[in-house]
Scaffold this motif. Sequence first.
Motif, short mmCIF file in Angstrom:
data_model
loop_
_atom_site.label_atom_id
_atom_site.label_comp_id
_atom_site.label_asym_id
_atom_site.label_seq_id
_atom_site.Cartn_x
_atom_site.Cartn_y
_atom_site.Cartn_z
N ARG A 17 66.34 4.12 74.34
CA ARG A 17 65.89 5.44 73.93
C ARG A 17 65.20 5.43 72.58
O ARG A 17 64.48 6.36 72.25
CB ARG A 17 67.05 6.42 73.92
CG ARG A 17 68.16 6.07 72.98
CD ARG A 17 69.27 7.10 73.09
NE ARG A 17 70.51 6.62 72.58
CZ ARG A 17 70.82 6.55 71.28
NH1 ARG A 17 69.97 6.93 70.38
NH2 ARG A 17 71.98 6.10 70.90
N PRO A 21 57.64 5.70 73.13
CA PRO A 21 57.54 6.25 74.49
C PRO A 21 56.54 5.47 75.33
O PRO A 21 55.46 5.11 74.87
CB PRO A 21 57.07 7.68 74.27
CG PRO A 21 56.58 7.76 72.86
CD PRO A 21 57.19 6.63 72.12
N GLN A 22 56.92 5.24 76.55
CA GLN A 22 56.04 4.53 77.47
C GLN A 22 55.31 5.56 78.33
O GLN A 22 55.74 6.70 78.47
CB GLN A 22 56.84 3.59 78.37
CG GLN A 22 57.50 2.49 77.60
CD GLN A 22 58.34 1.62 78.52
OE1 GLN A 22 58.65 2.01 79.63
NE2 GLN A 22 58.71 0.46 78.03
N ARG A 23 54.25 5.14 78.91
CA ARG A 23 53.48 6.01 79.78
C ARG A 23 54.25 6.26 81.08
O ARG A 23 54.73 5.34 81.70
CB ARG A 23 52.18 5.33 80.11
CG ARG A 23 51.07 6.26 79.97
CD ARG A 23 49.82 5.57 80.27
NE ARG A 23 49.05 6.61 80.89
CZ ARG A 23 47.83 6.89 80.58
NH1 ARG A 23 47.22 6.14 79.72
NH2 ARG A 23 47.20 7.87 81.12
N ARG A 24 54.31 7.58 81.48
CA ARG A 24 54.98 7.92 82.73
C ARG A 24 53.94 8.05 83.83
O ARG A 24 52.83 8.51 83.60
CB ARG A 24 55.69 9.26 82.61
CG ARG A 24 56.84 9.27 81.68
CD ARG A 24 57.57 10.59 81.73
NE ARG A 24 56.65 11.72 81.86
CZ ARG A 24 56.99 12.95 82.10
NH1 ARG A 24 58.26 13.25 82.25
NH2 ARG A 24 56.13 13.91 82.21
N TYR A 25 54.31 7.69 85.01
CA TYR A 25 53.46 7.85 86.18
C TYR A 25 54.21 8.71 87.17
O TYR A 25 55.28 8.33 87.63
CB TYR A 25 53.13 6.49 86.81
CG TYR A 25 52.38 5.58 85.86
CD1 TYR A 25 51.02 5.76 85.66
CD2 TYR A 25 53.03 4.57 85.17
CE1 TYR A 25 50.33 4.93 84.79
CE2 TYR A 25 52.36 3.74 84.31
CZ TYR A 25 51.00 3.93 84.12
OH TYR A 25 50.32 3.12 83.26
N TYR A 27 55.59 12.87 88.56
CA TYR A 27 56.13 14.13 88.07
C TYR A 27 57.63 14.15 88.30
O TYR A 27 58.15 13.55 89.23
CB TYR A 27 55.50 15.30 88.83
CG TYR A 27 53.99 15.33 88.70
CD1 TYR A 27 53.39 15.84 87.56
CD2 TYR A 27 53.18 14.86 89.73
CE1 TYR A 27 52.02 15.86 87.45
CE2 TYR A 27 51.81 14.89 89.62
CZ TYR A 27 51.23 15.39 88.47
OH TYR A 27 49.88 15.41 88.34
N THR A 28 58.29 14.96 87.49
CA THR A 28 59.73 15.10 87.67
C THR A 28 60.00 16.16 88.73
O THR A 28 59.12 16.94 89.09
CB THR A 28 60.42 15.52 86.35
OG1 THR A 28 59.96 16.83 86.00
CG2 THR A 28 60.13 14.54 85.23
N GLU A 31 59.37 19.70 87.36
CA GLU A 31 57.95 20.07 87.32
C GLU A 31 57.45 20.46 88.70
O GLU A 31 56.71 21.45 88.86
CB GLU A 31 57.11 18.91 86.78
CG GLU A 31 57.35 18.63 85.30
CD GLU A 31 56.70 17.35 84.82
OE1 GLU A 31 56.37 17.29 83.63
OE2 GLU A 31 56.51 16.42 85.64
#
Length: 178
Positions: A17, A21-25, A27-28, A31
Amino acid sequence: MSGWLTKHAWESDRPQRLRSPQRRYGYTLVEMLVVIFLMTTVMPLTAVAIHRMWRIEQQGRRGSEEQLQVARVAQLFRRDAHAAQRGDVSDGALRLEITDGSWIQYRPRSGAVDRVVIRDGKPVHRDTFRFANDTQATVVIRETDALRCAQLTLPPHGPRSTAIVVEGLVGLHRGESP
Protein backbone atom coordinates in the motif's frame (compact mmCIF):
# COMPACT_ATOMS: atom_id res chain seq x y z
CA MET A 1 19.38 3.32 7.30
CA SER A 2 22.42 1.27 6.83
CA GLY A 3 24.52 1.71 3.73
CA TRP A 4 24.33 -1.88 2.68
CA LEU A 5 20.58 -1.51 1.71
CA THR A 6 20.22 -0.25 -1.76
CA LYS A 7 17.32 1.77 -2.90
CA HIS A 8 15.92 -1.22 -4.80
CA ALA A 9 16.01 -3.50 -1.81
CA TRP A 10 14.44 -0.86 0.41
CA GLU A 11 11.46 -0.37 -1.96
CA SER A 12 10.83 -4.10 -2.21
CA ASP A 13 10.60 -4.28 1.59
CA ARG A 14 7.89 -1.60 1.79
CA PRO A 15 4.34 -2.80 2.19
CA GLN A 16 2.25 -2.92 -1.01
CA ARG A 17 0.00 0.00 0.00
CA LEU A 18 2.95 2.39 0.40
CA ARG A 19 4.27 1.86 -3.11
CA SER A 20 3.54 4.39 -5.84
CA PRO A 21 0.15 3.90 -7.45
CA GLN A 22 0.14 1.56 -10.40
CA ARG A 23 -2.00 1.91 -13.45
CA ARG A 24 -5.39 0.19 -13.17
CA TYR A 25 -7.03 -1.58 -16.08
CA GLY A 26 -10.83 -1.97 -15.89
CA TYR A 27 -13.61 -0.74 -13.60
CA THR A 28 -14.67 -1.59 -10.11
CA LEU A 29 -18.03 -3.10 -9.29
CA VAL A 30 -19.18 0.13 -7.63
CA GLU A 31 -18.34 2.17 -10.73
CA MET A 32 -20.30 -0.23 -12.91
CA LEU A 33 -23.31 -0.12 -10.55
CA VAL A 34 -23.30 3.69 -10.63
CA VAL A 35 -23.25 3.69 -14.44
CA ILE A 36 -26.08 1.14 -14.61
CA PHE A 37 -28.14 3.19 -12.16
CA LEU A 38 -27.63 6.37 -14.17
CA MET A 39 -28.52 4.64 -17.42
CA THR A 40 -31.74 3.19 -15.97
CA THR A 41 -32.68 6.69 -14.81
CA VAL A 42 -31.77 8.63 -17.95
CA MET A 43 -33.00 6.22 -20.65
CA PRO A 44 -36.74 6.31 -19.74
CA LEU A 45 -36.64 10.11 -19.47
CA THR A 46 -35.04 10.31 -22.90
CA ALA A 47 -37.60 7.92 -24.39
CA VAL A 48 -40.48 10.00 -22.99
CA ALA A 49 -38.99 13.22 -24.36
CA ILE A 50 -38.48 11.70 -27.83
CA HIS A 51 -42.05 10.36 -27.85
CA ARG A 52 -43.46 13.79 -26.92
CA MET A 53 -41.43 15.49 -29.66
CA TRP A 54 -42.69 12.92 -32.18
CA ARG A 55 -46.33 13.53 -31.16
CA ILE A 56 -45.92 17.30 -31.43
CA GLU A 57 -44.35 16.90 -34.87
CA GLN A 58 -47.24 14.67 -36.02
CA GLN A 59 -49.83 17.17 -34.78
CA GLY A 60 -48.02 19.98 -36.59
CA ARG A 61 -47.87 17.96 -39.78
CA ARG A 62 -51.60 17.15 -39.63
CA GLY A 63 -52.39 20.82 -39.02
CA SER A 64 -50.25 21.89 -41.97
CA GLU A 65 -51.84 19.32 -44.27
CA GLU A 66 -55.32 20.46 -43.27
CA GLN A 67 -54.39 24.11 -43.89
CA LEU A 68 -53.15 23.19 -47.36
CA GLN A 69 -56.40 21.32 -48.07
CA VAL A 70 -58.47 24.31 -46.94
CA ALA A 71 -56.42 26.73 -49.08
CA ARG A 72 -56.69 24.50 -52.15
CA VAL A 73 -60.44 23.88 -51.86
CA ALA A 74 -61.03 27.60 -51.22
CA GLN A 75 -59.10 28.59 -54.34
CA LEU A 76 -60.92 26.07 -56.56
CA PHE A 77 -64.32 26.84 -55.03
CA ARG A 78 -64.02 30.58 -55.70
CA ARG A 79 -62.69 30.04 -59.22
CA ASP A 80 -65.50 27.60 -60.05
CA ALA A 81 -68.22 29.87 -58.61
CA HIS A 82 -66.89 32.89 -60.51
CA ALA A 83 -66.81 30.95 -63.80
CA ALA A 84 -70.30 29.46 -63.36
CA GLN A 85 -73.43 30.67 -65.17
CA ARG A 86 -75.68 29.44 -62.43
CA GLY A 87 -75.66 27.23 -59.39
CA ASP A 88 -78.09 25.29 -57.26
CA VAL A 89 -78.02 23.11 -54.17
CA SER A 90 -79.84 19.78 -54.10
CA ASP A 91 -79.38 16.77 -51.83
CA GLY A 92 -76.66 18.63 -49.90
CA ALA A 93 -74.48 19.06 -53.01
CA LEU A 94 -73.70 22.27 -54.88
CA ARG A 95 -73.87 22.10 -58.68
CA LEU A 96 -72.30 24.89 -60.70
CA GLU A 97 -73.04 25.07 -64.43
CA ILE A 98 -70.16 26.35 -66.58
CA THR A 99 -70.71 28.08 -69.96
CA ASP A 100 -69.41 25.10 -71.98
CA GLY A 101 -72.24 22.94 -70.65
CA SER A 102 -70.16 21.12 -68.03
CA TRP A 103 -71.03 20.95 -64.34
CA ILE A 104 -68.87 21.13 -61.26
CA GLN A 105 -70.30 19.47 -58.20
CA TYR A 106 -69.20 19.98 -54.60
CA ARG A 107 -70.48 17.24 -52.30
CA PRO A 108 -69.63 17.45 -48.59
CA ARG A 109 -69.39 14.20 -46.67
CA SER A 110 -68.06 13.27 -43.26
CA GLY A 111 -64.41 14.28 -43.13
CA ALA A 112 -64.15 15.35 -46.78
CA VAL A 113 -65.45 17.45 -49.64
CA ASP A 114 -65.60 15.92 -53.12
CA ARG A 115 -65.26 18.09 -56.24
CA VAL A 116 -66.34 16.43 -59.49
CA VAL A 117 -66.19 17.95 -62.99
CA ILE A 118 -68.92 16.48 -65.19
CA ARG A 119 -68.89 16.85 -69.00
CA ASP A 120 -71.50 15.24 -71.24
CA GLY A 121 -72.99 13.53 -68.20
CA LYS A 122 -69.73 11.75 -67.32
CA PRO A 123 -67.27 12.58 -64.52
CA VAL A 124 -63.98 13.67 -66.11
CA HIS A 125 -62.11 14.85 -63.02
CA ARG A 126 -62.45 14.21 -59.30
CA ASP A 127 -60.75 15.85 -56.29
CA THR A 128 -61.23 14.84 -52.67
CA PHE A 129 -60.25 17.25 -49.92
CA ARG A 130 -59.88 15.48 -46.58
CA PHE A 131 -60.36 17.15 -43.23
CA ALA A 132 -60.75 15.97 -39.65
CA ASN A 133 -62.98 12.88 -39.36
CA ASP A 134 -65.89 14.63 -37.65
CA THR A 135 -65.84 17.74 -39.84
CA GLN A 136 -69.07 18.08 -41.82
CA ALA A 137 -68.91 20.86 -44.39
CA THR A 138 -72.02 22.57 -45.76
CA VAL A 139 -72.75 24.27 -49.09
CA VAL A 140 -75.44 26.88 -49.75
CA ILE A 141 -76.41 29.49 -52.32
CA ARG A 142 -77.37 32.90 -50.95
CA GLU A 143 -79.14 35.53 -53.00
CA THR A 144 -78.91 39.22 -52.15
CA ASP A 145 -79.65 42.17 -54.44
CA ALA A 146 -79.68 40.06 -57.61
CA LEU A 147 -76.31 38.52 -56.72
CA ARG A 148 -75.91 34.82 -56.10
CA CYS A 149 -73.17 33.79 -53.72
CA ALA A 150 -72.01 30.19 -53.32
CA GLN A 151 -70.83 29.45 -49.80
CA LEU A 152 -68.78 26.54 -48.43
CA THR A 153 -68.52 26.32 -44.63
CA LEU A 154 -66.01 24.15 -42.77
CA PRO A 155 -66.82 23.96 -39.04
CA PRO A 156 -64.08 24.48 -36.45
CA HIS A 157 -61.94 21.50 -35.55
CA GLY A 158 -58.65 20.75 -33.77
CA PRO A 159 -56.20 23.64 -33.99
CA ARG A 160 -58.82 25.70 -35.86
CA SER A 161 -60.97 27.49 -33.32
CA THR A 162 -63.29 29.19 -35.83
CA ALA A 163 -65.30 28.03 -38.80
CA ILE A 164 -63.91 28.70 -42.26
CA VAL A 165 -66.35 30.24 -44.71
CA VAL A 166 -65.42 30.37 -48.41
CA GLU A 167 -67.61 32.49 -50.67
CA GLY A 168 -67.64 33.06 -54.39
CA LEU A 169 -70.00 35.14 -56.52
CA VAL A 170 -71.70 32.96 -59.09
CA GLY A 171 -71.06 34.32 -62.57
CA LEU A 172 -68.42 36.90 -61.70
CA HIS A 173 -66.14 35.73 -64.56
CA ARG A 174 -68.56 34.05 -66.96
CA GLY A 175 -67.07 32.40 -69.93
CA GLU A 176 -63.79 31.37 -68.28
CA SER A 177 -63.43 27.62 -67.97
CA PRO A 178 -62.17 26.16 -64.69
